[in-house]
Scaffold this active site. Structure first.
Site, mmCIF file in Angstrom:
data_model
loop_
_atom_site.group_PDB
_atom_site.id
_atom_site.type_symbol
_atom_site.label_atom_id
_atom_site.label_comp_id
_atom_site.label_asym_id
_atom_site.label_seq_id
_atom_site.Cartn_x
_atom_site.Cartn_y
_atom_site.Cartn_z
ATOM 1 N N LYS A 53 0.656 -1.222 0.105
ATOM 2 C CA LYS A 53 0.096 0.093 -0.095
ATOM 3 C C LYS A 53 0.847 1.548 0.156
ATOM 4 O O LYS A 53 0.375 2.151 -0.646
ATOM 5 C CB LYS A 53 -0.747 0.053 1.207
ATOM 6 C CG LYS A 53 -1.870 -0.991 1.194
ATOM 7 C CD LYS A 53 -2.992 -1.064 2.189
ATOM 8 C CE LYS A 53 -3.962 -2.363 2.088
ATOM 9 N NZ LYS A 53 -4.526 -2.645 3.161
ATOM 10 N N GLN A 97 -5.321 -1.574 9.446
ATOM 11 C CA GLN A 97 -5.146 -2.817 8.828
ATOM 12 C C GLN A 97 -5.616 -4.113 9.934
ATOM 13 O O GLN A 97 -5.102 -3.977 10.959
ATOM 14 C CB GLN A 97 -3.767 -3.213 8.479
ATOM 15 C CG GLN A 97 -3.188 -4.467 7.947
ATOM 16 C CD GLN A 97 -3.704 -4.337 6.386
ATOM 17 O OE1 GLN A 97 -3.706 -3.384 5.763
ATOM 18 N NE2 GLN A 97 -3.757 -5.548 5.718
ATOM 19 N N ASP A 120 -11.878 2.587 4.265
ATOM 20 C CA ASP A 120 -12.130 1.104 4.021
ATOM 21 C C ASP A 120 -13.859 1.021 4.218
ATOM 22 O O ASP A 120 -14.254 0.092 3.492
ATOM 23 C CB ASP A 120 -11.922 0.655 5.430
ATOM 24 C CG ASP A 120 -10.589 -0.465 5.262
ATOM 25 O OD1 ASP A 120 -10.606 -0.835 4.117
ATOM 26 O OD2 ASP A 120 -9.933 -0.604 6.218
HETATM 27 N N1 LIG Z 1 -8.649 -2.706 7.332
HETATM 28 C C1 LIG Z 1 -8.381 -3.545 6.110
HETATM 29 N N2 LIG Z 1 -8.764 -3.374 4.855
HETATM 30 C C2 LIG Z 1 -8.763 -4.026 3.838
HETATM 31 O O1 LIG Z 1 -8.994 -4.221 2.713
HETATM 32 C C3 LIG Z 1 -7.975 -5.206 4.265
HETATM 33 C C4 LIG Z 1 -7.529 -5.609 5.426
HETATM 34 N N3 LIG Z 1 -7.734 -4.565 6.414
HETATM 35 N N4 LIG Z 1 -6.930 -6.817 6.098
HETATM 36 C C5 LIG Z 1 -6.549 -7.811 5.103
HETATM 37 C C6 LIG Z 1 -7.474 -7.829 3.767
HETATM 38 C C7 LIG Z 1 -6.801 -8.653 2.659
HETATM 39 N N5 LIG Z 1 -6.738 -7.403 1.502
HETATM 40 C C8 LIG Z 1 -6.017 -7.651 0.385
HETATM 41 C C9 LIG Z 1 -5.449 -6.522 -0.269
HETATM 42 C C10 LIG Z 1 -4.650 -6.850 -1.417
HETATM 43 C C11 LIG Z 1 -4.524 -8.024 -1.928
HETATM 44 C C12 LIG Z 1 -3.855 -8.055 -3.245
HETATM 45 O O2 LIG Z 1 -3.114 -7.493 -3.851
HETATM 46 N N6 LIG Z 1 -3.639 -9.469 -3.838
HETATM 47 C C13 LIG Z 1 -2.842 -9.836 -5.115
HETATM 48 C C14 LIG Z 1 -1.826 -10.887 -4.749
HETATM 49 C C15 LIG Z 1 -0.774 -10.410 -3.500
HETATM 50 C C16 LIG Z 1 0.077 -11.407 -3.033
HETATM 51 O O3 LIG Z 1 0.956 -12.228 -3.944
HETATM 52 O O4 LIG Z 1 0.202 -11.859 -1.910
HETATM 53 C C17 LIG Z 1 -3.821 -10.752 -5.957
HETATM 54 O O5 LIG Z 1 -4.608 -11.225 -5.465
HETATM 55 O O6 LIG Z 1 -3.262 -10.766 -7.182
HETATM 56 C C18 LIG Z 1 -5.210 -9.186 -1.466
HETATM 57 C C19 LIG Z 1 -5.900 -9.066 -0.232
HETATM 58 C C20 LIG Z 1 -7.234 -6.184 2.080
HETATM 59 N N7 LIG Z 1 -7.587 -6.317 3.321
#
Ligand SMILES: Nc1nc(=O)c2c([nH]1)NC[C@@H]1CN(c3ccc(C(=O)N[C@@H](CCC(=O)O)C(=O)O)cc3)C=[N+]21
Ligand SMILES: NC(=O)C1=CN([C@@H]2O[C@H](COP(=O)(O)OP(=O)(O)OC[C@H]3O[C@@H](n4cnc5c(N)ncnc54)[C@H](OP(=O)(O)O)[C@@H]3O)[C@@H](O)[C@H]2O)C=CC1
Length: 298
Positions: A53, A97, A120
């Site tokens: 981020k 987070q 969020d």
């Molecule tokens: N307050 C809060 N808000 C959130 O929005 C929040 C959170 N906490 N805690 C965790 C979850 C999970 N989450 C993700 C964000 C980006 C990817 C992402 O970029 N994924 C990539 C892969 C990343 C990798 O390779 O690890 C993809 O799917 O292609 C995934 C999951 C947001 N979250």
């Protein structure tokens, strides 16, 4: 395989480029949008996301404020930080987070964040504004899914949409957005009877459960659009010591039936971070009484 693969990574890059364009314009007027991310404790997965981020925020030209607090931070200290960020005119978006350590409450933490900075979209205020059709900040992942669906399908009116999962972070706001687009929306969850049959109704099938490959090809109506939100990390079968990400949808079999499908990784995940930046831009424009960026809100 029949389905077109929806390239969330490319779409997210386009969103980030559009955000960057707006940021450059704002900077010309002396305004720099700023995002503050708060991380409590040392969860390795969360550290990776927070680093992602930060990089993405800096790349679009925004100010990034990272606050890492020790795992034993008291609620009073966390709230004191949130209060400072709420009052800081250089901070337009605040994200704490999740998960937070056991002794802290996600609900109380979210409630402390100024709804105008709640990028969020988790606060009761923003959830209520969305549910009543008023201008809100919308949770990043559902907003990203909506962008992908609009891009692929155009007008969503009258479509049968099934959302599997009913969390405040994803399922509920996703259903609200689809309802706003005039879909006929069904929300499914762990108590749903005959989930495969419910899913087979869907022109738009969205899975956000967190159970690897639960949705099988024979749950998918031929020609449907399938959005896979779920992320499960498991040991890599071929690369010892490495992990891989698995979605909620069994990709190969679902892709036989669907017209279009998002992959994991490279589908919804990248849209989440792009929409976090879009929401920060939106919050900044609102804070300064300026017109909102087109195509980057719900
Ligand atoms: N307050 C809060 N808000 C959130 O929005 C929040 C959170 N906490 N805690 C965790 C979850 C999970 N989450 C993700 C964000 C980006 C990817 C992402 O970029 N994924 C990539 C892969 C990343 C990798 O390779 O690890 C993809 O799917 O292609 C995934 C999951 C947001 N979250
Ligand atoms: N790609 C991204 O950017 C993001 C990905 N995610 C991922 O999406 C998934 C869901 O996240 P989140 O919504 O926060 O999860 P939650 O755990 O909060 O919610 C899961 C939902 O799935 C339902 N469920 C559980 N088991 C079943 C089942 N057997 N059949 C049908 N429904 C079931 C639950 O039902 P009930 O309410 O009845 O218990 C609940 O509503 C996770 O894998 C998460 O990692 C999340 C956010 C962002």
């Amino acid at each position: 395989m029949a389905a077109e693969i929806i390239d969330g990574k490319a779409f997210a890059a386009d969103v980030r480029a559009r955000v960057a364009g707006h940021v450059a314009q704002l900077k010309g007027q002396g305004i720099t949008p700023g995002l503050a991310v708060v991380l409590v404790g040392e969860d390795p997965a969360s550290e990776v996301y927070v680093a992602h981020k930060h990089r993405a925020t800096v790349e679009v030209g925004m100010a990034s404020f990272e606050h890492k607090l020790p795992a034993d931070t008291s609620e009073a200290d966390l709230f004191a930080l949130i209060d400072r960020l709420n009052a800081d005119p250089n901070v337009h978006g605040i994200l704490c987070q999740f998960p937070v350590p056991e002794h802290l409450s996600e609900r109380r933490t979210v409630a402390r964040i100024d709804p105008a900075k709640d990028v969020d979209g988790l606060s009761v205020t923003n959830a209520g504004l969305l549910a009543t059709g008023e201008r809100a900040l919308v949770s990043c992942t559902p907003l990203g899914c909506l962008m992908l669906l609009r891009d692929r399908l155009g007008d969503l009116s009258g479509k049968e949409a099934v959302v599997v999962g009913r969390s405040n972070l994803f399922g509920k706001p996703m259903a609200q957005l689809l309802l706003q687009e005039n879909c006929t929306v069904t929300m499914a969850h762990s108590r749903t009877q005959d989930l495969p049959e419910v899913c087979r109704r869907a022109d738009i099938l969205v899975a956000a459960v967190g159970r690897a490959e639960m949705v099988r090809g024979d749950w998918v109506k031929p020609g449907a659009t399938v959005i896979d939100v779920g992320i499960t990390r498991e040991p890599h079968p071929d690369k010892p010591g490495k992990t891989r990400l698995i979605g909620d949808v069994h990709f190969e079999s679902a892709a036989e039936a669907a017209a279009a499908i998002t992959p994991v990784p490279g589908g919804v995940g990248p849209m989440t971070i792009a929409c976090l930046l879009a929401n920060t831009l939106t919050a900044c424009c609102r804070a300064h009484g300026m017109p909102e960026p087109e195509g980057l809100t719900a």
